[in-house]
Design a protein around this motif. Sequence first.
Motif, mmCIF file in Angstrom:
data_model
loop_
_atom_site.group_PDB
_atom_site.id
_atom_site.type_symbol
_atom_site.label_atom_id
_atom_site.label_comp_id
_atom_site.label_asym_id
_atom_site.label_seq_id
_atom_site.Cartn_x
_atom_site.Cartn_y
_atom_site.Cartn_z
ATOM 1 N N ILE A 1 34.073 34.399 33.815
ATOM 2 C CA ILE A 1 35.502 34.702 33.846
ATOM 3 C C ILE A 1 36.264 33.704 32.990
ATOM 4 O O ILE A 1 37.288 34.042 32.410
ATOM 5 N N LEU B 1 32.553 25.242 33.469
ATOM 6 C CA LEU B 1 32.372 26.256 34.507
ATOM 7 C C LEU B 1 30.934 26.735 34.474
ATOM 8 O O LEU B 1 30.322 26.795 33.415
ATOM 9 N N TRP C 1 36.421 34.970 29.616
ATOM 10 C CA TRP C 1 37.338 36.108 29.616
ATOM 11 C C TRP C 1 38.788 35.605 29.483
ATOM 12 O O TRP C 1 39.593 36.140 28.707
ATOM 13 N N VAL C 2 39.118 34.551 30.236
ATOM 14 C CA VAL C 2 40.456 33.956 30.134
ATOM 15 C C VAL C 2 40.712 33.486 28.706
ATOM 16 O O VAL C 2 41.791 33.707 28.145
ATOM 17 N N TYR D 1 31.522 31.726 37.092
ATOM 18 C CA TYR D 1 32.825 31.191 36.685
ATOM 19 C C TYR D 1 32.905 30.975 35.189
ATOM 20 O O TYR D 1 33.978 31.078 34.594
ATOM 21 N N PHE E 1 41.218 34.580 40.049
ATOM 22 C CA PHE E 1 40.158 33.656 39.693
ATOM 23 C C PHE E 1 40.738 32.290 39.313
ATOM 24 O O PHE E 1 40.256 31.240 39.741
ATOM 25 N N GLU E 2 41.808 32.310 38.534
ATOM 26 C CA GLU E 2 42.428 31.047 38.120
ATOM 27 C C GLU E 2 42.954 30.279 39.334
ATOM 28 O O GLU E 2 42.800 29.068 39.423
ATOM 29 N N LEU F 1 42.469 40.214 38.617
ATOM 30 C CA LEU F 1 41.252 39.427 38.848
ATOM 31 C C LEU F 1 41.376 38.070 38.174
ATOM 32 O O LEU F 1 41.032 37.038 38.767
ATOM 33 N N LEU F 2 41.892 38.056 36.948
ATOM 34 C CA LEU F 2 41.998 36.788 36.224
ATOM 35 C C LEU F 2 42.951 35.829 36.937
ATOM 36 O O LEU F 2 42.646 34.655 37.120
ATOM 37 N N VAL G 1 41.801 30.396 42.380
ATOM 38 C CA VAL G 1 40.673 29.853 43.141
ATOM 39 C C VAL G 1 40.150 28.569 42.484
ATOM 40 O O VAL G 1 39.912 27.559 43.138
ATOM 41 N N ILE G 2 39.985 28.618 41.165
ATOM 42 C CA ILE G 2 39.424 27.464 40.450
ATOM 43 C C ILE G 2 40.399 26.290 40.483
ATOM 44 O O ILE G 2 40.007 25.144 40.703
#
Lengths: 237, 287, 343
Positions: free
Chosen positions: C114, C107, C117-118, C111, B226-227, B222-223, B229-230
Amino acid sequence: MSPLLELRGLTAHYGDFQALFGVDLALEEGRTLAVIGANGAGKTTLMRAITGIARVSGGSAALAGARIDRMAAPDILRAGIAMVPEGRRLFPSLSVEENLRIGAHARRGNGFWTLARIYELFPVLRDRRLQPATALSGGQQQMVAIGRALMSNPRVLLCDELSLGLAPVVIREIYAAFPTIRDSGAAIVVVEQDISQALKVADAVHCMMEGRITLSGPPASLSREAIHDAYFGVRHA
Amino acid sequence: MIWLDTLLQGLMLGGLYALFAAGLSLVFGIMRLVNLAHGDLIVLGAYLILGLCTALGLHPFLAAVLALPLMFGLGWLLQTALLNRVLGEDILPPLLVTFGLSVVIQNALLMGFSADSRKLPVGPIEAQSLPLGPVTVGVMPLLTFGSAILVIWGLNQLFYRTALGRAFRATSDDPVTAQLMGIRPRSIFAIATGIALVVATIAALYLGARANFDPAAGPARLLYAFEAVIIGGLGSLWGTLAGGLVIGVAQAFGAALNPEWQILAGHLAFVAVLLLRPRGLFPRAYD
Amino acid sequence: MTRKTLLPLILLIAVPLLAALPVIGSRALVQDLFMVLCLLVLALNWNLLAGFAGLVSVGQQAFVGIGAYALYACVILWGMDPLAGLLIAGLVAMALSAPVAFFAFRLHGAYFAIGTWVVAEIARLCLGQWKALGGGTGTSLPKGAAQEMWGAETVRALIGGSKAAAVDALTYWLALALVVVMLVASWAFLRSRMGLGLQAVRDNPVAARAVGVDPTRLKALVFLLTAFGTGICGGLLFIQIGRISPDAAFSLLDWTAFVIFIVVIGGIGTLPGPVIGVLVFYGLERLLADFGTVYLIVLGLIGIAIMLFARRGLWGSFLLHTGIDPLPLSHAAPRAGSANRSF
């Protein structure tokens, strides 16, 4: 034989605020009706209630005798009521032609209005069909919005504030399309603050004030004073 | 030469990450929903393929084809029964619901399949490689990369060339006016999530064929997704591919320096891009 | 009984009861409740962030881990007393939260979640490279360090028992003190000008901006303060646990997922919510702990169900159905009826 579109005692609320107080209205096949009134009179709420965007809290609405007041917006469109919303509300990520095509999203079978017929009605759109819809001028955007609504081949076409923010010459150009639309068989409701154009195309006029219809009749039968009073809520002694 | 090889490995890995991300990107673009269970759904897809392989004795590629409609149905059901009920102005409910879903899926998989790591048995193709000029590249990574490009291209065609795509974009622009066109936003959302899970299944096939997976493998995926996509810019599918490649290349170079730095390098690349270009590499003009 | 006296009254009854536990209860119970109190501290912090400041973070384990590692560094590398280390743990977590905020505030909404979380993952991977503290496998606190920390001898004289039991009692009391401080501080903060501004921003950002509330500054402040509280709690947790590793210190499940479920079940955006949530959580754990994964599945399903059917959790539903708010946060003017509920 019941009218094509019939409202009886229609009410609508926004939360605790009541916006419509028992509106009665009847639209016959092939006719054009004007609803006029000042800003905040409830005209747009009326349109939103008919199309299912605003929830109806009381009374009834029927299309050709069948109740529509509890139906969801997409189903009301399928039943045959299309709207040109206030502010046009074109889809910015769609081209002009895509905006027109999406008007036919729910359409089954054939009808009078096709892409070709829309381009006949508003030839300027043909040249700009691949551009993003929001790149067009206000008047052209209004043409797209009308064309988009027609693409579903509606039995009733609702037009909310077509002339808002447009120059008089552009307004005349847009209203020039009305005879053709009417000949296609659609009954029309125009909602306007700008009375003059609406009176020219309408067979009957309803004046709204504070969520009620305060005056009704054919345009010729209504004196300027009567309309003026109904519009502004002035009462002569 | 070693650097060219690393770059190539990174690009291939990036293709896998783009596959992880494509579904997330699609769903966000249409309904502004971030599905925290996306990684776990990919892992669920991998277990489904594995299950079909063992139950029916099929090759993983065939099993994946069977899994596609099942996962589409699951996505449709998930959106209809659960996510449509919590979409709205408040971002908290969809976030917490998908977070809860993530925990449920992980632990349900743990119960069903134990914590042992698994792999999809793809056979000899796994070890095959092709000479590509001065370097050689594995057939599976190449297949992954090709699939990523194909999937992104296909999604773009769907989005910009079909009636369904038109309805997707219209609903994304303005769900209320879309209803005036006879579009039912909730069923559009259900189809979109179904498609996202179809893409997740393709991602699951390559995830399981290239490396081991276990019930806890979802959140890391998921991370990365997500990265990607951003980095690519919200709502841009080709951007998502580019984002996946950036993460993949960064991880490959990080790993070349020190194997322990692989994941860290990817995360740091993400932070760096976000600091330099807060809206990503290819932001959509309007939002 | 007036509303004003209710909160002090509850504290006056509950706190001495809980404080007496190490004297009258078993050591296992003390250890259990230590964990519950720590989860409550984390939950109170997360609730301030997500429920009041609208910052839904899924990366608060970053500050638990950073606090814990800061404490271990203080004790193992620089020979400091664990109690002093606790303060450093909070300060380091707060200091590091500033650059995190600078990054993560770019963000929005989901967003941001997450993104944090990163950040937690980056912190976990970086600290896994710290060879002096055991790298990826981690290290233990020297046996003597905790047992000889300030106050441990006094506690032992007070309650008797072994040195280890004294450490348990001391950390337990510290956790209890942290809960009381957090409760009182959040209550005072939420009733302060800034706290009311924060709730105004949550309920209507545009209007709040119009009356001069700067949402970003307020949110950044809450982010920093909660990092401080979370960092101290992280340090305290790992004094008691006695062993650290990157995976344990930065566990998403233990330090964030559980905390989120606690707040959601109890009632997000309400002050009593986390307290009620942690009680339910503890009860469920006792009931289902033997089933391991089933327990987590049930927890996840409850969280989903709450979001579907009772968004404001148990406390919020109680307020909604009864119209009584025993612990109001607003400065209520005398008024008739309960038309304006105040949460």
